[in-house]
Design a protein around this motif. Structure first.
Motif, PDB file in Angstrom:
ATOM      1  N   GLN A   1       6.866   6.704  -7.862  1.00 38.22           N
ATOM      2  CA  GLN A   1       5.965   7.321  -6.901  1.00 38.22           C
ATOM      3  C   GLN A   1       4.709   7.766  -7.619  1.00 38.22           C
ATOM      4  OE1 GLN A   1       7.686  10.464  -4.562  1.00 38.22           O
ATOM      5  NE2 GLN A   1       6.163  10.235  -2.950  1.00 38.22           N
ATOM      6  N   GLU A   2       3.581   7.407  -7.073  1.00 39.22           N
ATOM      7  CA  GLU A   2       2.298   7.770  -7.676  1.00 39.22           C
ATOM      8  C   GLU A   2       2.020   9.242  -7.393  1.00 39.22           C
ATOM      9  OE1 GLU A   2      -1.505   6.748  -9.602  1.00 39.22           O
ATOM     10  OE2 GLU A   2       0.627   6.319  -9.750  1.00 39.22           O
ATOM     11  N   SER A   3       1.698   9.984  -8.446  1.00 37.86           N
ATOM     12  CA  SER A   3       1.416  11.412  -8.292  1.00 37.86           C
ATOM     13  C   SER A   3      -0.031  11.692  -8.676  1.00 37.86           C
ATOM     14  CB  SER A   3       2.362  12.234  -9.177  1.00 37.86           C
ATOM     15  OG  SER A   3       2.222  11.848 -10.535  1.00 37.86           O
ATOM     16  N   GLY A   4      -0.547  12.815  -8.172  1.00 35.48           N
ATOM     17  CA  GLY A   4      -1.910  13.212  -8.502  1.00 35.48           C
ATOM     18  C   GLY A   4      -2.967  12.357  -7.845  1.00 35.48           C
ATOM     19  N   SER A   5      -2.632  11.735  -6.727  1.00 34.29           N
ATOM     20  CA  SER A   5      -3.585  10.871  -6.036  1.00 34.29           C
ATOM     21  C   SER A   5      -3.780  11.379  -4.616  1.00 34.29           C
ATOM     22  CB  SER A   5      -3.077   9.427  -6.005  1.00 34.29           C
ATOM     23  OG  SER A   5      -3.915   8.630  -5.193  1.00 34.29           O
ATOM     24  N   GLU A   6      -4.960  11.181  -4.077  1.00 36.77           N
ATOM     25  CA  GLU A   6      -5.221  11.590  -2.699  1.00 36.77           C
ATOM     26  C   GLU A   6      -4.401  10.757  -1.724  1.00 36.77           C
ATOM     27  OE1 GLU A   6      -9.337  11.418  -1.919  1.00 36.77           O
ATOM     28  OE2 GLU A   6      -9.895  12.947  -3.387  1.00 36.77           O
ATOM     29  N   THR A   7      -4.124   9.505  -2.088  1.00 42.03           N
ATOM     30  CA  THR A   7      -3.342   8.629  -1.240  1.00 42.03           C
ATOM     31  C   THR A   7      -1.907   8.587  -1.740  1.00 42.03           C
ATOM     32  OG1 THR A   7      -5.270   7.239  -0.825  1.00 42.03           O
ATOM     33  CG2 THR A   7      -3.128   6.284  -0.318  1.00 42.03           C
ATOM     34  N   GLN A   8      -0.955   8.917  -0.870  1.00 40.19           N
ATOM     35  CA  GLN A   8       0.446   8.837  -1.253  1.00 40.19           C
ATOM     36  C   GLN A   8       0.843   7.374  -1.361  1.00 40.19           C
ATOM     37  OE1 GLN A   8       2.607  11.160   1.651  1.00 40.19           O
ATOM     38  NE2 GLN A   8       2.566  12.946   0.317  1.00 40.19           N
ATOM     39  N   ALA A   9       1.437   7.009  -2.491  1.00 37.58           N
ATOM     40  CA  ALA A   9       1.748   5.600  -2.727  1.00 37.58           C
ATOM     41  C   ALA A   9       2.872   5.473  -3.739  1.00 37.58           C
ATOM     42  CB  ALA A   9       0.503   4.862  -3.230  1.00 37.58           C
TER      43      ALA A   9
ATOM     44  N   ILE B   1      15.410   4.845   2.470  1.00 40.78           N
ATOM     45  CA  ILE B   1      14.679   5.209   3.684  1.00 40.78           C
ATOM     46  C   ILE B   1      13.171   5.197   3.427  1.00 40.78           C
ATOM     47  CG2 ILE B   1      16.553   6.520   4.708  1.00 40.78           C
ATOM     48  CD1 ILE B   1      15.223   9.077   3.759  1.00 40.78           C
ATOM     49  N   VAL B   2      12.779   4.784   2.231  1.00 40.82           N
ATOM     50  CA  VAL B   2      11.369   4.541   1.923  1.00 40.82           C
ATOM     51  C   VAL B   2      11.104   3.056   2.088  1.00 40.82           C
ATOM     52  CG1 VAL B   2       9.620   4.523   0.110  1.00 40.82           C
ATOM     53  CG2 VAL B   2      11.107   6.511   0.387  1.00 40.82           C
ATOM     54  N   GLN B   3      10.128   2.711   2.910  1.00 42.90           N
ATOM     55  CA  GLN B   3       9.795   1.318   3.156  1.00 42.90           C
ATOM     56  C   GLN B   3       8.364   1.056   2.697  1.00 42.90           C
ATOM     57  OE1 GLN B   3       9.601   0.136   7.306  1.00 42.90           O
ATOM     58  NE2 GLN B   3      10.256  -1.945   6.826  1.00 42.90           N
ATOM     59  N   LEU B   4       8.211   0.191   1.689  1.00 39.37           N
ATOM     60  CA  LEU B   4       6.878  -0.166   1.214  1.00 39.37           C
ATOM     61  C   LEU B   4       6.213  -1.074   2.243  1.00 39.37           C
ATOM     62  CD1 LEU B   4       7.669  -0.894  -2.550  1.00 39.37           C
ATOM     63  CD2 LEU B   4       6.997   1.265  -1.477  1.00 39.37           C
ATOM     64  N   VAL B   5       4.934  -0.802   2.525  1.00 40.78           N
ATOM     65  CA  VAL B   5       4.267  -1.565   3.588  1.00 40.78           C
ATOM     66  C   VAL B   5       2.996  -2.252   3.093  1.00 40.78           C
ATOM     67  CG1 VAL B   5       5.274  -0.473   5.614  1.00 40.78           C
ATOM     68  CG2 VAL B   5       3.429   0.692   4.447  1.00 40.78           C
ATOM     69  N   ASP B   6       1.891  -1.548   3.046  1.00 40.66           N
ATOM     70  CA  ASP B   6       0.606  -2.194   2.778  1.00 40.66           C
ATOM     71  C   ASP B   6       0.216  -2.100   1.310  1.00 40.66           C
ATOM     72  OD1 ASP B   6       0.240  -2.867   5.472  1.00 40.66           O
ATOM     73  OD2 ASP B   6      -0.514  -0.849   5.906  1.00 40.66           O
ATOM     74  N   ARG B   7      -0.221  -3.220   0.757  1.00 41.82           N
ATOM     75  CA  ARG B   7      -0.705  -3.268  -0.628  1.00 41.82           C
ATOM     76  C   ARG B   7      -2.073  -2.595  -0.686  1.00 41.82           C
ATOM     77  NH1 ARG B   7      -3.530  -7.555  -3.415  1.00 41.82           N
ATOM     78  NH2 ARG B   7      -3.109  -7.594  -5.646  1.00 41.82           N
ATOM     79  N   LEU B   8      -2.220  -1.664  -1.606  1.00 41.89           N
ATOM     80  CA  LEU B   8      -3.451  -0.894  -1.708  1.00 41.89           C
ATOM     81  C   LEU B   8      -4.401  -1.461  -2.748  1.00 41.89           C
ATOM     82  CD1 LEU B   8      -1.923   2.707  -1.515  1.00 41.89           C
ATOM     83  CD2 LEU B   8      -2.951   1.361   0.331  1.00 41.89           C
ATOM     84  N   GLU B   9      -3.891  -1.709  -3.951  1.00 43.30           N
ATOM     85  CA  GLU B   9      -4.743  -2.209  -5.026  1.00 43.30           C
ATOM     86  C   GLU B   9      -3.869  -2.754  -6.154  1.00 43.30           C
ATOM     87  OE1 GLU B   9      -6.563   0.756  -7.632  1.00 43.30           O
ATOM     88  OE2 GLU B   9      -5.596   2.311  -6.419  1.00 43.30           O
TER      89      GLU B   9
END
Length: 450
Positions: free
Chosen positions: A407-415, A360-368
């Motif tokens: 899942q990226e942790s410790g970041s302002e942006t959830q990614a 139910i997690v859908q990856l969408v936009d590439r950030l970096e």
């Protein structure tokens, strides 16, 4: 008219009216749409935020290898490899026949194209992939590798569908063979290619490892799919479903079937009444694939967006289970992980799912894009590990480059981040390459220069 006659007339009228009203009640059918009776049972709400894919869309190879003068090479760009495969599917095939002992000839062939699939496929699927005349008879079998001979002699040119577990094969001719061979050779010449190192697996088949590869960590934003369409789709009477929480799991049940949301990552559904004990008849591999694929398409279940795409990764019929799995890939590289973040998995019985898991997690936009992790070894080091003590007593069927998802942790942006990783397929399926401590450059998630 006397009083008694009037009473009799009124009585007859009342009886007739009563009969007419009763008949009208029996035949009355209210004009109510079945789906409008309870909005929870709505077919529209039982559709996911995904898309429908054809069988041709999901039956994709894991590798396409050119064997030129005995040297294994391939296309450096996965987009070019995907385009080449689509061009090959335009072939018009005819004159299918069972071949006897073809493997020696194929392995000794110095010039050919080899297409490797991640799972065995029924030959019935050839009709969905290639251009086939309706009257052509295709022998019943399965295949997991396809070979196209590259020869200047038109009589030698053929396409061969091989079941590598038994060495049996089906061959076919294709229209405009000389032009096709010329196109295949020119395509490799006109695009950047890479050399492959060849390793023999437990079944004495070739494993192809790219001699060089450059992939970096990728970061993506994501969205979470609504769980309500799954409830409406999977339960016979969604309005009777109750839910409760147990630690980090949210559980929905109607008293028999159960749907669990695991940590907000995926849903897992099970129907214990629909098991192998009540099977009325078995299904063929193609019937299994066809029924499950229609089921997923019916509720727009392929919830991926470009450059992500689901591909058929497992198709298994046995006495105990009928299993179909679709795995998520990013730009042609599979995403391997032990949970359900990247896999749609269905156990199918009696034309319904008995077990169904879906991310139910859908990856969408590439950030970096980040750097290459230090644990991502070069091919020479991987070969040393596979030929050394670490794997001396282990069964190895295949080796591949894919992505691990975290899942990226410790970041302002959830990614979520995709980490390029070497994987080995053994008896238990795909697992990360075991790297001896002396070859690790520190923390497994540390970065190195690209």
């Amino acid at each position: 008219m006397n009083l008694e006659s009037i009473k009799s007339f009124i009585l007859i009228f009342l009886i007739a009216a009563s009969l007419l009203l009763t008949l009208a009640t029996w035949n009355y059918q209210p004009n109510i749409d079945e789906d409008e009776g309870d909005t929870e049972d709505s077919v529209i709400e039982a559709q996911l935020d995904g898309e429908q894919l054809t069988k041709k869309d999901v039956v994709r190879p894991s590798q396409i290898i050119y064997k030129l003068e005995g040297q294994a090479v391939g296309l450096a760009d996965k987009n070019n490899e995907n385009d080449l495969y689509n061009q090959i599917l335009n072939l018009s095939l005819y004159n299918f026949e069972v071949m006897s002992n073809p493997m020696n000839q194929l392995e000794n062939n110095q010039n050919q194209v080899e297409i490797i699939f991640p799972t065995e496929l029924p030959t019935d699927v050839i009709v969905d992939l290639f251009s086939i005349d309706n009257e052509v008879n295709i022998p019943d079998s399965t295949f997991d590798r396809v070979y196209i001979t590259l020869s200047s002699n038109q009589e030698d040119n053929q396409i061969v569908f091989v079941k590598t577990s038994t060495g049996t094969a089906i061959g076919a001719k294709f229209q405009n063979s000389n032009q096709t061979i010329e196109f295949l050779i020119d395509y490799e010449n006109d695009n950047e290619s890479i050399r492959y190192e060849v390793l023999e697996n437990a079944n004495e088949l070739a494993i192809y490892l790219p001699s060089e590869i450059s992939l970096a960590i990728e970061y993506f934003s994501y969205k979470t799919l609504d769980s309500e369409p799954f409830r409406n789709l999977l339960f016979n009477t969604p309005s009777s479903v109750r839910n409760y929480k147990n630690n980090n799991r949210e559980i929905y049940t109607d008293g028999i079937s159960e749907m669990t949301i695991e940590d907000g990552y995926s849903i897992s559904f099970s129907n214990p009444l629909n098991d192998t004990q009540v099977l009325e008849e078995s299904v063929t591999q193609y019937q299994l694939f066809d029924q499950v694929h229609q089921f997923i398409n019916k509720h727009n279940g392929f919830t991926s967006t470009e450059p992500f795409q689901f591909f058929l990764s497992e198709l298994l019929t046995s006495a105990n289970t009928n299993l179909v799995e679709y795995n998520l890939a990013y730009l042609g590289y599979p995403i391997y992980e032990m949970g359900s973040l990247a896999t749609i998995s269905i156990n199918w019985h009696n034309q319904d799912p008995s077990i169904y898991s879906h991310p139910i997690v859908q990856l969408v936009d590439r950030l970096e894009t980040g750097l290459v992790p230090t644990a991502f070894l070069d091919t020479t080091s991987v070969l040393e590990i596979l030929n050394g003590n670490t794997y001396s007593d282990k069964t190895v069927y295949d080796v591949a480059v894919g992505y691990q998802i975290e899942q990226e942790s410790g970041s302002e942006t959830q990614a979520y981040k995709l980490i390029p990783t070497w994987y080995v397929e053994g008896i238990s399926g795909w697992e990360e390459l075991e790297i001896p401590g002396e070859l690790l450059g520190g923390d497994n998630s540390a970065m190195g220069t690209n």
